[in-house]
Motif scaffolding. Structure first.
Motif, PDB file in Angstrom:
ATOM      1  N   ARG A 322      63.129 -14.396 -48.958  1.00 59.11           N
ATOM      2  CA  ARG A 322      62.871 -15.131 -50.187  1.00 59.11           C
ATOM      3  C   ARG A 322      62.105 -14.304 -51.211  1.00 59.11           C
ATOM      4  N   PHE A 323      61.763 -13.083 -50.863  1.00 62.61           N
ATOM      5  CA  PHE A 323      61.005 -12.233 -51.782  1.00 62.61           C
ATOM      6  C   PHE A 323      61.896 -11.231 -52.506  1.00 62.61           C
ATOM      7  N   VAL A 324      63.212 -11.274 -52.224  1.00 60.84           N
ATOM      8  CA  VAL A 324      64.071 -10.161 -52.655  1.00 60.84           C
ATOM      9  C   VAL A 324      63.982  -9.890 -54.162  1.00 60.84           C
ATOM     10  N   SER A 325      64.140 -10.952 -54.999  1.00 64.13           N
ATOM     11  CA  SER A 325      64.157 -10.702 -56.441  1.00 64.13           C
ATOM     12  C   SER A 325      62.794 -10.178 -56.905  1.00 64.13           C
ATOM     13  N   ARG A 326      61.723 -10.695 -56.318  1.00 61.47           N
ATOM     14  CA  ARG A 326      60.396 -10.240 -56.733  1.00 61.47           C
ATOM     15  C   ARG A 326      60.160  -8.788 -56.315  1.00 61.47           C
TER      16      ARG A 326
END
Ligand SMILES: Cc1cc2nc3c(=O)[nH]c(=O)nc-3n(C[C@H](O)[C@H](O)[C@H](O)COP(=O)(O)OP(=O)(O)OC[C@H]3O[C@@H](n4cnc5c(N)ncnc54)[C@H](O)[C@@H]3O)c2cc1C
Length: 391
Positions: A322-326
């Motif tokens: 869930r951190f990929v875009s950040r």
């Protein structure tokens, strides 16, 4: 030798929370911190975001006034004003908040040992024998489980053979008194690689004091010099003519995302030690609250059932998705070094389309991992219906 169910190393927000929750579940808990006083050596500005304020019952008298307004400044000091309809931020009065959380933990039954340093851990059958250092003397305790809430450069992570943070920025701020609050409280953010390479410089009023800080990659700047330069550049934004510095805060912030291996049969990591910080905003207080609640559930389950499967949900691999875009945005921020490029990016952000992106970055509620709906009993001070997400 004293014997515990869980020893928690580190009485920051993560350690304080998890120890209280575990003690409320009738476990014998020892909480230690190398600091003699929790009001000393605070290293966070203490900005709490809306999701934390909504989901957790933080004591109102430990929080500054509501901040709805943000101004984002380009390197050339062109402004983008953003306003939220919601109560978006509040700056925590962290020394008081830490002491309040410590008192709550003690009331719940936690054994509190300040001025005590974790040194090492050795395995002995199903327990860990810990060597601690107190007043230059070694103290040994035995525990069924060990929690590393000991910050960005965690010694417990190494002792448990779990992952350690590799990508870190540094932050440094001055806390000033006698700075008048003019108008509504505002969070001033400055994108300027000359004083904050790879991150931000900031100024925010907490209703009583002003926090002025810089952050960035340590190899690219001298934070002390940058902070001095930044503070001198604030004329016209804040009236610092009568300001006096009461405190200097600083520390490392992990920005590589949640670590992959953060738990095993002997112990687990929490908060900064687990890398649970938003890679983009470097906000770690909300992850501390959410991850400590989830960790307490997992530990209670594990110690009751003694089944390794109970630990499987506490996996950085699962959270990282869930951190990929950040993480990509973090890489972008780390790569851009030229003030001119950032000036252009800021000009684009003032255009309507990207303005909503900026609004989202500052005011978005994020959508980090759902950490499960199980609730602890009792959940004093926590909103048990809260969505368990990290941001
Ligand atoms: C300058 C700065 C400003 C920040 N501002 C914000 C902000 O406004 N909002 C936000 O969301 N995040 C902010 N962050 C990030 C946020 O502060 C952290 O993510 C958060 O405080 C981490 O809490 P923690 O409990 O995991 O660790 P910590 O607060 O670091 O606590 C770790 C504790 O472990 C103790 N310890 C360490 N080693 C040992 C040992 N061997 N034995 C015993 N005790 C030990 C330490 O003394 C410490 O008390 C900021 C960070 C910095 C550096």
């Amino acid at each position: 030798m004293e014997s515990y169910d869980v020893v928690v190393v580190g009485a920051g927000l993560a350690g304080l929370q998890v120890s209280r929750l575990l003690a409320e579940n009738d476990l014998r808990i020892l909480l230690i911190d190398r600091k003699a006083s929790l009001t000393r050596g605070v290293h966070t500005t203490g900005i709490f975001v809306r999701r934390t304020l909504e989901d957790f019952a933080l004591p109102d008298d430990c929080l500054g006034p509501i901040v709805r307004d943000v101004t984002l400044y380009s390197p050339g000091r062109r402004k983008l004003d953003l306003q939220s309809a919601h109560a978006e931020f509040r700056v925590g009065r962290m020394p008081q908040l830490y002491e309040r959380f410590r008192d709550d933990a003690i009331r719940a039954g936690v054994d509190w040992m300040p001025a005590t340093q974790f040194v090492e851990s050795a395995q002995c059958n199903s327990r860990s024998l810990l060597t601690l250092k107190r007043s230059n003397a070694a103290v040994c305790v035995s525990t069924r489980y060990l929690v590393g809430a000991d910050g960005a450069t965690s010694g417990v992570a190494a002792a448990l053979d779990l992952d350690e943070n590799r990508e870190l920025i540094v932050g440094l701020e001055e806390v000033l008194e006698h700075v008048p609050l003019q108008g509504a409280p505002r969070f001033h953010c400055f994108l300027d690689p000359r004083v904050a390479p790879g991150y931000l410089a900031w100024a925010v009023h907490d209703g009583h004091q002003v926090h002025i800080g810089v952050g960035g990659y340590p190899a690219r700047f001298d934070p002390v010099v940058a902070l001095k330069k930044f503070r001198a550049s604030l004329e016209g934004i804040l009236d610092l003519s009568h300001a006096s510095m009461v405190e200097r805060r600083g520390g490392r912030i992990p920005v590589g995302g949640v670590l992959r291996r953060i738990a095993n049969a002997r112990g687990l990591l929490l908060g900064d030690a687990a890398g649970a910080v938003s890679p983009l905003t470097a906000g770690g207080l909300d992850p501390c609250m959410r991850l400590s609640k989830f960790a307490a559930e997992v530990i209670v389950d594990y110690l009751r059932t003694e089944k390794p499967e109970a630990l499987s949900a506490y996996s950085g691999d699962l959270f990282r998705a869930r951190f990929v875009s950040r993480l990509w945005m973090r890489r972008g921020l780390a790569t851009v070094r030229s003030p001119k490029t950032i000036e252009v990016a800021c000009a684009l952000m003032r255009a309507p389309l990207l303005r909503s992106f900026a609004h989202h970055v500052f005011f978005g509620r994020g959508s980090f991992p759902d950490l499960g709906a199980r609730t602890l009993s009792p959940t004093r001070g926590l909103n048990s219906s809260a969505a368990c997400e990290l941001d």
